[in-house]
Design an enzyme around this catalytic site. Structure first.
Site, PDB file in Angstrom:
ATOM      1  N   ASP A 128       4.971  62.013  73.432  1.00 58.88           N
ATOM      2  CA  ASP A 128       5.287  62.867  74.631  1.00 58.88           C
ATOM      3  C   ASP A 128       3.945  63.169  75.309  1.00 58.88           C
ATOM      4  O   ASP A 128       2.996  63.193  75.125  1.00 58.88           O
ATOM      5  CB  ASP A 128       5.864  64.257  74.176  1.00 58.88           C
ATOM      6  CG  ASP A 128       6.958  64.333  73.428  1.00 58.88           C
ATOM      7  OD1 ASP A 128       7.920  63.358  73.885  1.00 58.88           O
ATOM      8  OD2 ASP A 128       7.497  65.204  72.526  1.00 58.88           O
ATOM      9  N   ASP A 144      13.391  61.465  76.983  1.00 58.50           N
ATOM     10  CA  ASP A 144      13.815  62.853  77.136  1.00 58.50           C
ATOM     11  C   ASP A 144      14.499  63.239  78.448  1.00 58.50           C
ATOM     12  O   ASP A 144      15.550  63.723  78.708  1.00 58.50           O
ATOM     13  CB  ASP A 144      12.760  63.840  76.757  1.00 58.50           C
ATOM     14  CG  ASP A 144      12.063  63.834  75.527  1.00 58.50           C
ATOM     15  OD1 ASP A 144      12.840  63.214  74.591  1.00 58.50           O
ATOM     16  OD2 ASP A 144      10.910  64.163  75.280  1.00 58.50           O
TER      17      ASP A 144
END
Length: 187
Positions: A128, A144
């Site tokens: 991330d 995401d």
């Protein structure tokens, strides 16, 4: 009749290939952004807008905010089930202009699930790197984004665009069985 079935089969194969091509492209984009993030953010975060948005790399072993951290196999199993269900719905979704929004959502959702699935399989965690520091939102990635955008768009479509009968393609009954049921109801 045989020619019509042959044409429908070719059309179905073409749409499956289109779905695969777009899924591969979107998943590759996700993976490329993750590789760049790992390389460029190794020395620390890059602040794009101070106090608002920055690129901040983390290895995420769970879901948002690290929820269910260490539950790799749980996420792998859930992802496989979700991707299989979406693939089945994609196959059954009529390939017409009317359903193009749903088709787009299905491709986007599978691409997001697949992008994070690849990370979990190959690395054991998800990479991330996008962080809205203004609201301390969980650090996320392009996959995401795909999942969230497709989920929001799908909700909008289901609530405001489509009617219940527009989803009859999800029924196990064939059109001829539906017609027979409606005729019985009329009698």
């Amino acid at each position: 009749m045989v020619e019509e079935l042959e044409c429908n089969k070719k059309k179905s194969i073409m749409w499956i290939l289109i779905g695969i091509v777009f899924t591969v492209i979107l998943t590759a984009l996700d993976q490329i952004t993750k590789i760049i993030a790992v390389e460029k953010l190794a020395d620390g975060p890059f602040v794009l807008i101070h106090g608002v948005f920055e690129f901040y790399y983390v290895s995420n072993y769970g879901a948002a905010w690290g929820i269910l951290s260490g539950k790799r196999y749980f996420f792998l199993i859930i992802t496989i089930i979700v991707m299989a269900l979406i693939a089945c719905v994609y196959y059954r979704t009529p390939k017409t202009k009317k359903y193009s929004g749903i088709i787009f959502c299905e491709i986007l959702l599978v691409s997001g699930a697949l992008g994070n699935f690849i990370d979990r399989i190959s690395l054991g965690y998800v990479r991330d790197f996008l962080y809205f520091s203004l609201i301390d939102f969980p650090i996320f990635n392009v996959a995401d984004c795909y999942v969230v955008i497709s989920a929001v768009l799908l909700c909008i479509l289901v609530i405001f665009v489509y009617k219940d009968e527009d989803f009859s393609f999800l029924s196990r009954k064939t059109k001829s069985e539906d017609d027979a049921d409606s005729k019985q109801g009329e009698e």
